[in-house]
Design a protein around this motif. Sequence first.
Motif, PDB file in Angstrom:
ATOM      1  N   GLY A  29       0.836  -1.192   0.000  1.00  0.00           N
ATOM      2  CA  GLY A  29       0.000   0.000   0.000  1.00  0.00           C
ATOM      3  C   GLY A  29       0.874   1.246   0.000  1.00  0.00           C
ATOM      4  N   PRO A  30       0.280   2.413  -0.312  1.00  0.00           N
ATOM      5  CA  PRO A  30       1.063   3.661  -0.335  1.00  0.00           C
ATOM      6  C   PRO A  30       1.775   3.923   0.988  1.00  0.00           C
ATOM      7  CG  PRO A  30      -1.159   4.014  -1.202  1.00  0.00           C
ATOM      8  CD  PRO A  30      -1.124   2.619  -0.679  1.00  0.00           C
ATOM      9  N   GLN A  31       1.107   3.592   2.113  1.00  0.00           N
ATOM     10  CA  GLN A  31       1.722   3.873   3.411  1.00  0.00           C
ATOM     11  C   GLN A  31       2.948   3.002   3.657  1.00  0.00           C
ATOM     12  OE1 GLN A  31       0.650   6.538   5.321  1.00  0.00           O
ATOM     13  NE2 GLN A  31       2.636   6.141   6.277  1.00  0.00           N
ATOM     14  N   ASP A  32       2.871   1.739   3.204  1.00  0.00           N
ATOM     15  CA  ASP A  32       4.025   0.827   3.363  1.00  0.00           C
ATOM     16  C   ASP A  32       5.264   1.417   2.700  1.00  0.00           C
ATOM     17  OD1 ASP A  32       2.526  -1.157   4.674  1.00  0.00           O
ATOM     18  OD2 ASP A  32       1.811  -1.948   2.757  1.00  0.00           O
ATOM     19  N   LEU A  33       5.085   1.870   1.437  1.00  0.00           N
ATOM     20  CA  LEU A  33       6.225   2.411   0.693  1.00  0.00           C
ATOM     21  C   LEU A  33       6.674   3.757   1.258  1.00  0.00           C
ATOM     22  CD1 LEU A  33       5.202   1.278  -2.847  1.00  0.00           C
ATOM     23  CD2 LEU A  33       7.441   0.922  -1.854  1.00  0.00           C
ATOM     24  N   GLU A  48      16.856  -2.654  -0.616  1.00  0.00           N
ATOM     25  CA  GLU A  48      16.344  -4.013  -0.447  1.00  0.00           C
ATOM     26  C   GLU A  48      14.889  -3.995   0.023  1.00  0.00           C
ATOM     27  OE1 GLU A  48      17.458  -7.986   2.122  1.00  0.00           O
ATOM     28  OE2 GLU A  48      19.046  -6.536   1.737  1.00  0.00           O
ATOM     29  N   GLU A  49      14.603  -3.134   0.997  1.00  0.00           N
ATOM     30  CA  GLU A  49      13.232  -2.997   1.504  1.00  0.00           C
ATOM     31  C   GLU A  49      12.310  -2.451   0.414  1.00  0.00           C
ATOM     32  OE1 GLU A  49      11.436  -3.590   4.567  1.00  0.00           O
ATOM     33  OE2 GLU A  49      13.085  -5.016   4.496  1.00  0.00           O
ATOM     34  N   LEU A  50      12.775  -1.428  -0.281  1.00  0.00           N
ATOM     35  CA  LEU A  50      11.958  -0.824  -1.340  1.00  0.00           C
ATOM     36  C   LEU A  50      11.656  -1.831  -2.445  1.00  0.00           C
ATOM     37  CD1 LEU A  50      13.055   2.793  -2.335  1.00  0.00           C
ATOM     38  CD2 LEU A  50      10.865   2.038  -1.434  1.00  0.00           C
ATOM     39  N   ARG A  51      12.671  -2.593  -2.840  1.00  0.00           N
ATOM     40  CA  ARG A  51      12.477  -3.594  -3.894  1.00  0.00           C
ATOM     41  C   ARG A  51      11.433  -4.625  -3.478  1.00  0.00           C
ATOM     42  NH1 ARG A  51      18.394  -3.141  -4.912  1.00  0.00           N
ATOM     43  NH2 ARG A  51      18.558  -2.102  -6.926  1.00  0.00           N
ATOM     44  N   LYS A  52      11.540  -5.054  -2.255  1.00  0.00           N
ATOM     45  CA  LYS A  52      10.606  -6.067  -1.742  1.00  0.00           C
ATOM     46  C   LYS A  52       9.167  -5.548  -1.822  1.00  0.00           C
ATOM     47  CE  LYS A  52      10.336  -6.909   2.710  1.00  0.00           C
ATOM     48  NZ  LYS A  52      10.771  -7.273   4.071  1.00  0.00           N
ATOM     49  N   HIS A  53       8.973  -4.279  -1.461  1.00  0.00           N
ATOM     50  CA  HIS A  53       7.631  -3.707  -1.439  1.00  0.00           C
ATOM     51  C   HIS A  53       7.143  -3.257  -2.819  1.00  0.00           C
ATOM     52  CE1 HIS A  53       8.422  -3.462   2.916  1.00  0.00           C
ATOM     53  NE2 HIS A  53       7.107  -3.435   3.044  1.00  0.00           N
ATOM     54  N   SER A  54       8.073  -3.108  -3.760  1.00  0.00           N
ATOM     55  CA  SER A  54       7.717  -2.542  -5.069  1.00  0.00           C
ATOM     56  C   SER A  54       7.488  -3.589  -6.151  1.00  0.00           C
ATOM     57  CB  SER A  54       8.829  -1.596  -5.551  1.00  0.00           C
ATOM     58  OG  SER A  54       9.043  -0.559  -4.628  1.00  0.00           O
ATOM     59  N   TRP A  55       7.976  -4.811  -5.933  1.00  0.00           N
ATOM     60  CA  TRP A  55       7.989  -5.820  -6.995  1.00  0.00           C
ATOM     61  C   TRP A  55       6.594  -6.042  -7.577  1.00  0.00           C
ATOM     62  CZ3 TRP A  55       6.563 -10.177  -9.458  1.00  0.00           C
ATOM     63  CH2 TRP A  55       7.501 -10.813 -10.287  1.00  0.00           C
ATOM     64  N   SER A  56       5.589  -6.065  -6.727  1.00  0.00           N
ATOM     65  CA  SER A  56       4.228  -6.380  -7.201  1.00  0.00           C
ATOM     66  C   SER A  56       3.413  -5.147  -7.568  1.00  0.00           C
ATOM     67  CB  SER A  56       3.493  -7.203  -6.134  1.00  0.00           C
ATOM     68  OG  SER A  56       4.157  -8.443  -5.939  1.00  0.00           O
ATOM     69  N   GLY A  57       4.085  -4.018  -7.745  1.00  0.00           N
ATOM     70  CA  GLY A  57       3.395  -2.813  -8.194  1.00  0.00           C
ATOM     71  C   GLY A  57       3.472  -1.693  -7.171  1.00  0.00           C
ATOM     72  N   ILE A  58       3.649  -0.478  -7.655  1.00  0.00           N
ATOM     73  CA  ILE A  58       3.803   0.691  -6.795  1.00  0.00           C
ATOM     74  C   ILE A  58       2.582   1.599  -6.968  1.00  0.00           C
ATOM     75  CG2 ILE A  58       5.238   2.713  -6.290  1.00  0.00           C
ATOM     76  CD1 ILE A  58       7.578   1.183  -7.673  1.00  0.00           C
ATOM     77  N   PRO A  59       1.913   1.983  -5.885  1.00  0.00           N
ATOM     78  CA  PRO A  59       0.768   2.899  -6.011  1.00  0.00           C
ATOM     79  C   PRO A  59       1.179   4.218  -6.667  1.00  0.00           C
ATOM     80  CG  PRO A  59       0.852   1.932  -3.807  1.00  0.00           C
ATOM     81  CD  PRO A  59       2.140   1.571  -4.491  1.00  0.00           C
TER      82      PRO A  59
END
Length: 352
Positions: A29-33, A48-59
């Motif tokens: 979700g937007p808040q996670d990123l 590494e954290e950003l990649r993990k959260h972004s792989w399935s799509g970025i709001p």
Amino acid sequence: MIRRVCLLSWQQQQAADSEPVESPGPPAGPQDLQDVQEEDGEDSTLNEELRKHSWSGIPREVRPVTWRLLSGYLPANKERRELVLSRKREEYFGFIEQYYHSRTDEHYKDTYRQIHIDIPRTNPLIPLFQQPAVQEVFERILFIWAIRHPASGYVQGINDLVTPFFVVFLSEFVTEDVENFEVAALPLDTQRNIEADSFWCMSKLLDGIQDNYTFAQPGIQNKVKALEELVSRIDEDIHSHFKRYEVEYLQFAFRWMNNLLMRELPLRCTIRLWDTYQAEAEGFSHFHLYVCAAFLIEWRKEILSMVDFQGLLMLLQNLPTIHWGNEEVGLLLAEAYRLKYMFADAPSHYKR
């Protein structure tokens, strides 16, 4: 809807593996990123954290900052970000002052002429890219990049690679439909920032795939050969079908590599695809190969139904993706991830 192609070689491999192949988790979700972006730390940890959260799509609302961070343009250290942005933007416009006047010089006029010809052909059906102000931005970006990279210079196809960055950074200031927005309505400083950020992020991307654009384009030649090799192992029917009707992979896949599938997909799909490419190690080079293989196999039924060279080539150069959206791209990426897991991460699986 993407079809799941069940192939014997895949079945055999899945039977041999005790664990199922799964692509990275659900979209953040937007808040996670935003929480990750706010963290202050080492580049490697943040990325590494950003990649993990972004792989399935970025709001959409957090995509501009996330792309700047993932590309390495924006530093992980929060306190340095504004300073770095300001300095890099000034540096880009310093290049404009230093070099742009030379576009009419004998040495560079052919480069500039080709850029000038290609820009109106960039996404010709999208009104945004037909605006004179936008075309001038693209001319400056491409010309400056070309003269700062003499090993390759400007090559047709590079013009397409500016567009996702430009649209994403424009979306930071536009709530309505970006594709129909009048860019000249924005404050000049905002326009300049979008231009500079697009230049630097495109440059970062091209740093990883520059051999695609050097003399004779060896990077693309090698990737097309690798695609042929991969398809021969995952779908022998398609591979044999091409051989039977004398279709060469170079005849359709050159464009897939040269333009990173941008001519095959709607722009909204490219932007979603690039969320993952930037989150995946060597996304624009290595992972793109597996996306191309998955993309080809998606059209298996249509390919095998064509029984002449002309029909096959027409299909492969005009695949019907106009109605594709995030769901189709998500499934394509999941399939590509599975292929990468089976073949790239386990080279012995290449053996017949």
